[in-house]
Design an enzyme around this catalytic site. Structure first.
Site, PDB file in Angstrom:
ATOM      1  N   ASN A  52      43.234  43.610  44.111  1.00  0.00           N
ATOM      2  CA  ASN A  52      44.349  43.704  43.176  1.00  0.00           C
ATOM      3  C   ASN A  52      45.499  44.672  43.513  1.00  0.00           C
ATOM      4  O   ASN A  52      45.247  45.736  44.118  1.00  0.00           O
ATOM      5  CB  ASN A  52      43.689  44.069  41.655  1.00  0.00           C
ATOM      6  CG  ASN A  52      42.226  43.619  41.726  1.00  0.00           C
ATOM      7  OD1 ASN A  52      41.330  43.736  42.366  1.00  0.00           O
ATOM      8  ND2 ASN A  52      42.061  42.859  40.524  1.00  0.00           N
ATOM      9  N   GLU A  70      36.501  39.882  41.837  1.00  0.00           N
ATOM     10  CA  GLU A  70      36.143  40.781  40.708  1.00  0.00           C
ATOM     11  C   GLU A  70      35.239  40.043  39.879  1.00  0.00           C
ATOM     12  O   GLU A  70      35.357  38.793  39.283  1.00  0.00           O
ATOM     13  CB  GLU A  70      37.511  41.142  40.151  1.00  0.00           C
ATOM     14  CG  GLU A  70      37.740  41.024  38.625  1.00  0.00           C
ATOM     15  CD  GLU A  70      39.081  41.032  38.146  1.00  0.00           C
ATOM     16  OE1 GLU A  70      40.188  40.905  38.990  1.00  0.00           O
ATOM     17  OE2 GLU A  70      39.637  40.806  37.045  1.00  0.00           O
ATOM     18  N   HIS A 124      48.522  37.454  40.525  1.00  0.00           N
ATOM     19  CA  HIS A 124      49.095  38.265  41.713  1.00  0.00           C
ATOM     20  C   HIS A 124      50.222  37.888  42.383  1.00  0.00           C
ATOM     21  O   HIS A 124      50.122  37.529  43.680  1.00  0.00           O
ATOM     22  CB  HIS A 124      48.026  38.741  42.379  1.00  0.00           C
ATOM     23  CG  HIS A 124      46.847  39.414  41.857  1.00  0.00           C
ATOM     24  ND1 HIS A 124      45.682  39.663  42.508  1.00  0.00           N
ATOM     25  CD2 HIS A 124      46.667  39.823  40.798  1.00  0.00           C
ATOM     26  CE1 HIS A 124      44.715  40.136  41.807  1.00  0.00           C
ATOM     27  NE2 HIS A 124      45.431  40.570  40.578  1.00  0.00           N
TER      28      HIS A 124
HETATM   29  P1  FAE Z   1      56.105  43.564  37.109  1.00  0.00           P
HETATM   30  O1  FAE Z   1      54.841  44.551  36.611  1.00  0.00           O
HETATM   31  O2  FAE Z   1      55.806  42.197  36.900  1.00  0.00           O
HETATM   32  O3  FAE Z   1      57.366  43.949  36.013  1.00  0.00           O
HETATM   33  C1  FAE Z   1      58.626  43.226  36.026  1.00  0.00           C
HETATM   34  C2  FAE Z   1      59.247  43.560  34.879  1.00  0.00           C
HETATM   35  O4  FAE Z   1      60.668  43.168  34.836  1.00  0.00           O
HETATM   36  C3  FAE Z   1      58.748  42.841  33.601  1.00  0.00           C
HETATM   37  O5  FAE Z   1      58.617  43.720  32.494  1.00  0.00           O
HETATM   38  C4  FAE Z   1      59.704  41.859  33.349  1.00  0.00           C
HETATM   39  O6  FAE Z   1      59.970  41.599  32.052  1.00  0.00           O
HETATM   40  C5  FAE Z   1      60.994  42.449  33.800  1.00  0.00           C
HETATM   41  N1  FAE Z   1      61.901  41.535  34.222  1.00  0.00           N
HETATM   42  C6  FAE Z   1      61.855  40.435  34.952  1.00  0.00           C
HETATM   43  N2  FAE Z   1      63.184  39.680  35.144  1.00  0.00           N
HETATM   44  C7  FAE Z   1      64.108  40.470  34.490  1.00  0.00           C
HETATM   45  C8  FAE Z   1      65.589  40.177  34.267  1.00  0.00           C
HETATM   46  N3  FAE Z   1      65.910  39.417  34.847  1.00  0.00           N
HETATM   47  N4  FAE Z   1      65.962  41.329  33.633  1.00  0.00           N
HETATM   48  C9  FAE Z   1      65.362  42.393  33.070  1.00  0.00           C
HETATM   49  N5  FAE Z   1      64.087  42.457  33.146  1.00  0.00           N
HETATM   50  C10 FAE Z   1      63.510  41.479  34.028  1.00  0.00           C
HETATM   51  O7  FAE Z   1      56.424  43.931  38.629  1.00  0.00           O
HETATM   52  N6  FAE Z   1      46.829  43.844  39.313  1.00  0.00           N
HETATM   53  C11 FAE Z   1      45.874  44.945  39.345  1.00  0.00           C
HETATM   54  O8  FAE Z   1      46.266  45.569  40.370  1.00  0.00           O
HETATM   55  N7  FAE Z   1      44.871  44.956  38.765  1.00  0.00           N
HETATM   56  C12 FAE Z   1      44.487  44.136  37.620  1.00  0.00           C
HETATM   57  O9  FAE Z   1      43.284  44.309  37.122  1.00  0.00           O
HETATM   58  C13 FAE Z   1      45.412  43.300  37.482  1.00  0.00           C
HETATM   59  N8  FAE Z   1      45.022  42.262  36.443  1.00  0.00           N
HETATM   60  C14 FAE Z   1      46.056  41.373  35.924  1.00  0.00           C
HETATM   61  C15 FAE Z   1      45.902  40.632  34.966  1.00  0.00           C
HETATM   62  C16 FAE Z   1      46.998  39.916  34.205  1.00  0.00           C
HETATM   63  C17 FAE Z   1      46.594  38.841  33.083  1.00  0.00           C
HETATM   64  C18 FAE Z   1      48.227  39.601  35.161  1.00  0.00           C
HETATM   65  C19 FAE Z   1      49.287  38.948  34.614  1.00  0.00           C
HETATM   66  C20 FAE Z   1      48.452  40.598  36.261  1.00  0.00           C
HETATM   67  C21 FAE Z   1      47.403  41.248  36.793  1.00  0.00           C
HETATM   68  N9  FAE Z   1      47.715  41.860  37.703  1.00  0.00           N
HETATM   69  C22 FAE Z   1      46.693  43.016  38.202  1.00  0.00           C
HETATM   70  C23 FAE Z   1      48.744  42.021  38.710  1.00  0.00           C
HETATM   71  C24 FAE Z   1      49.728  43.023  38.427  1.00  0.00           C
HETATM   72  O10 FAE Z   1      50.067  43.390  37.052  1.00  0.00           O
HETATM   73  C25 FAE Z   1      51.123  42.778  39.297  1.00  0.00           C
HETATM   74  O11 FAE Z   1      50.932  42.892  40.372  1.00  0.00           O
HETATM   75  C26 FAE Z   1      52.307  43.933  38.896  1.00  0.00           C
HETATM   76  O12 FAE Z   1      52.500  44.076  37.525  1.00  0.00           O
HETATM   77  C27 FAE Z   1      53.437  43.546  39.639  1.00  0.00           C
HETATM   78  O13 FAE Z   1      54.408  44.811  39.539  1.00  0.00           O
HETATM   79  P2  FAE Z   1      55.775  44.646  39.850  1.00  0.00           P
HETATM   80  O14 FAE Z   1      56.381  46.020  39.990  1.00  0.00           O
HETATM   81  O15 FAE Z   1      56.080  43.584  40.997  1.00  0.00           O
END
Ligand code: FAE
Length: 541
Positions: free
Chosen positions: A518, A395, A480
């Site tokens: 991503n 990217e 990721h």
């Molecule tokens: P996720 O979105 O991580 O959500 C998990 C949630 O569970 C969070 O809100 C936590 O606070 C909550 N949680 C965790 N433990 C507990 C607990 N014990 N009790 C209650 N709540 C809890 O899960 N991906 C892309 O495809 N494109 C992008 O451009 C991209 N850019 C990124 C930039 C940054 C800075 C970051 C950090 C990530 C990026 N990603 C990107 C990755 C993407 O956001 C990530 O793969 C997903 O958000 C993961 O989704 P999940 O459903 O696994």
């Protein structure tokens, strides 16, 4: 449009309005829940979804639609209440306590500029901010915290993986069905859109992307325009100063105040709008045990300063884990190792990877400026995935300092075959990641093969002033995190945890460490596929 389509459309629109209104009133009243007050106080509910990221949001919406009363538990805050400056989120250039989840200092991945420690700031008293970095010995993992999970802090890039790689990574998932049905649905629901090519070619805000693209072409690489969930129409208006700026005001990793279709504006609004889904916020799940009716969760409710204000238990029949790769895996490891769910599979904790993440930067010639106005929302990538030795999808990232930097910045995704393992540490009660620094070497080698060739073709070099230690490559952090409860190993082919009825994994923990692009579109599409099957076959009504 047929009459029934019109009816469906208006139901969907009404539902979203109802959900958005529930978010607004919860914020205005300072409530620690979004949705029904009575449901939020119950001690037993049919379904619980842990987390509010992609996998969780999809699952809650479809359960709500199916008529299942569902409680979502989110340890972070709802991010829709403006602070004293009138903004919900702080900017990347002027971070304040809203930026980080209980850190005393910001932890931006680029930690120096011109070798100076000018990027990160002290934050004072720790606070329930929106971005977390979980630090393990040789790998720091960035995650979003709040209602919407990673969607609040990510760059919004929304590529669908190459089918051949998807088939290689998840051979037991029907790719025909994924590409015909679930990927299109995920894209539509997430609000994925593409930049207008004329805008991309002319705006000063994407000069950085055009410069890096030209350099990639000079070296014989292909590039691709990548869709996003940031509204590119809004972005164009930002440039004309018709609306408040967000992508053009340096906002991204600490949240976007405008423009981004984060999950609280899409799936979660729809879920709450069904009237069946309630979100409890600042509520961390700390334990899971089985009982006669299903599962019982130990909860800790905190205030925004981190003080535990209430401990309680919540029982449910069906439990869906969507706490992210690290969060979901940690909950199951703790349950297995402390004996509350002792028979969980050995495969929990295995198959963790960084999606081959590695960041690097190049120094452009003085005659190749990248511009002082840079959109924080990436729109172009170098696609070298066909390389037989070093596949990479890089990217082209912005460096939005407000000044000319002559830098080309990249977040590369590589096919690093190394996998780490998570285990439970009794002393700290946390998961620890077993990942050696040497396991990041394949990521660096793949990125180096690509960018060495670009540097040779353009007579440029690497920037060594942006990552501490004079490094040209940073592969000691990832955006990721993937794996830990891999589909088909820790779970069956639909995310059902092996040997445990009514216990499901819905999120990035299912993907075995790599997906080649991503990941959130894939996480979303897979969650859609899995919950459709679970609703059709497992739910007793
Ligand atoms: P996720 O979105 O991580 O959500 C998990 C949630 O569970 C969070 O809100 C936590 O606070 C909550 N949680 C965790 N433990 C507990 C607990 N014990 N009790 C209650 N709540 C809890 O899960 N991906 C892309 O495809 N494109 C992008 O451009 C991209 N850019 C990124 C930039 C940054 C800075 C970051 C950090 C990530 C990026 N990603 C990107 C990755 C993407 O956001 C990530 O793969 C997903 O958000 C993961 O989704 P999940 O459903 O696994």
């Amino acid at each position: 449009m047929t009459a029934s389509n019109e009816t469906n459309q208006s139901v969907v629109t009404r539902r979203r309005f109802a959900g958005l209104a529930a978010f607004t009133s919860a914020a205005a009243l300072g409530l620690s829940r979004v949705g029904d007050a009575v449901a939020a106080e119950r001690s037993f509910v049919p379904a619980v979804v842990v987390g509010t990221g992609y996998g969780a949001a999809v699952t809650a919406l479809r359960l709500g639609e199916a008529g299942v009363a569902t409680t979502m538990l989110e340890m972070g805050q709802p991010w829709n209440q403006p602070g004293a400056d009138g903004k919900v989120f702080c900017s990347t250039l002027a971070p304040d306590r809203r930026s980080m989840w209980f850190h005393r200092r910001t932890a931006a991945p680029l930690d120096t500029f011109l070798w100076l420690d000018v990027v990160n700031r002290d934050l004072g008293t720790p606070y329930a901010g929106v971005l977390d970095r979980i630090d393990f010995p040789a790998m720091d993992v960035y995650v979003g915290r709040g209602v919407g999970g990673g969607s609040l802090v990510n760059g919004g890039m929304a590529p669908t993986p190459r089918r051949s790689y998807f088939e290689q990574v998840l051979p037991r998932v029907d790719a025909d069905q994924m590409y015909r049905r679930w990927f299109p649905l995920a894209n539509r629901m997430l609000g994925v859109n593409s930049i207008d090519p004329r805008y991309l070619e002319t705006t000063p805000a994407y000069r950085y992307a055009r410069v890096s693209r030209r350099h990639a072409h000079q070296a014989g690489f292909r590039t691709a325009v990548i869709p996003n969930v940031y509204d590119f129409g809004y972005l164009e208006q930002e440039e004309r100063r018709q609306v408040p700026r967000s992508a053009l005001a340096g906002e991204v990793i600490y949240g976007n105040n405008h423009g981004k279709q984060s999950l609280d504006k899409t799936y979660l609004a729809d879920a709450v709008g069904t009237g069946r889904v309630t979100i409890r916020t600042l509520t961390r799940v700390v334990s899971v045990r089985a009982d006669r009716r299903g599962y019982v969760l130990g909860l800790e409710q905190i205030d925004a300063s981190g003080k535990v204000v209430r401990r309680s238990e919540l029982g449910c029949r069906q439990l869906f884990l969507g706490a992210g790769s690290i969060g979901t895996t940690e909950l199951l490891l703790r349950a297995r190792e402390t004996g509350t769910l002792p028979d969980l599979p050995d495969a929990i904790g295995e198959g963790w990877g960084t999606n081959g993440n590695v960041m690097t930067a190049r120094a452009n010639h003085a005659w190749d400026p990248t511009g002082s106005l840079q959109s924080t929302i990436p729109a172009v990538a170098i696609d070298n995935w066909d390389d037989p030795v070093h596949p990479a999808f890089a990217e082209i990232a912005p460096l939005p300092t407000g000044l000319e930097t002559w830098a080309g910045l990249y977040l590369a995704i590589t096919a690093n075959p190394e996998r780490g393992r998570l285990s439970y540490d009794h002393a700290t009660d946390r998961a620890i990641l077993h990942w050696q620094a040497s396991q990041s070497t394949p990521s660096i080698q793949a990125a180096k093969a690509l960018f060495d060739r670009i540097n040779r073709a353009t007579g440029t070099t690497y920037r060594r002033d942006l990552f501490s230690g004079n490094r040209a490559f940073a592969a000691d952090f990832c955006y990721h995190p993937l794996g830990g409860c891999v589909l088909g190993r820790a779970t069956d082919d639909y995310g059902r945890v092996r040997g445990h009825r009514n216990l499901y994994v819905t999120d990035s923990a299912l993907l075995p460490g790599s997906i080649g692009v991503n990941p959130f579109v894939t996480i979303t599409a897979l969650a859609e596929r899995n919950i459709a099957r679970v609703i059709a076959t497992d739910l007793t009504r």
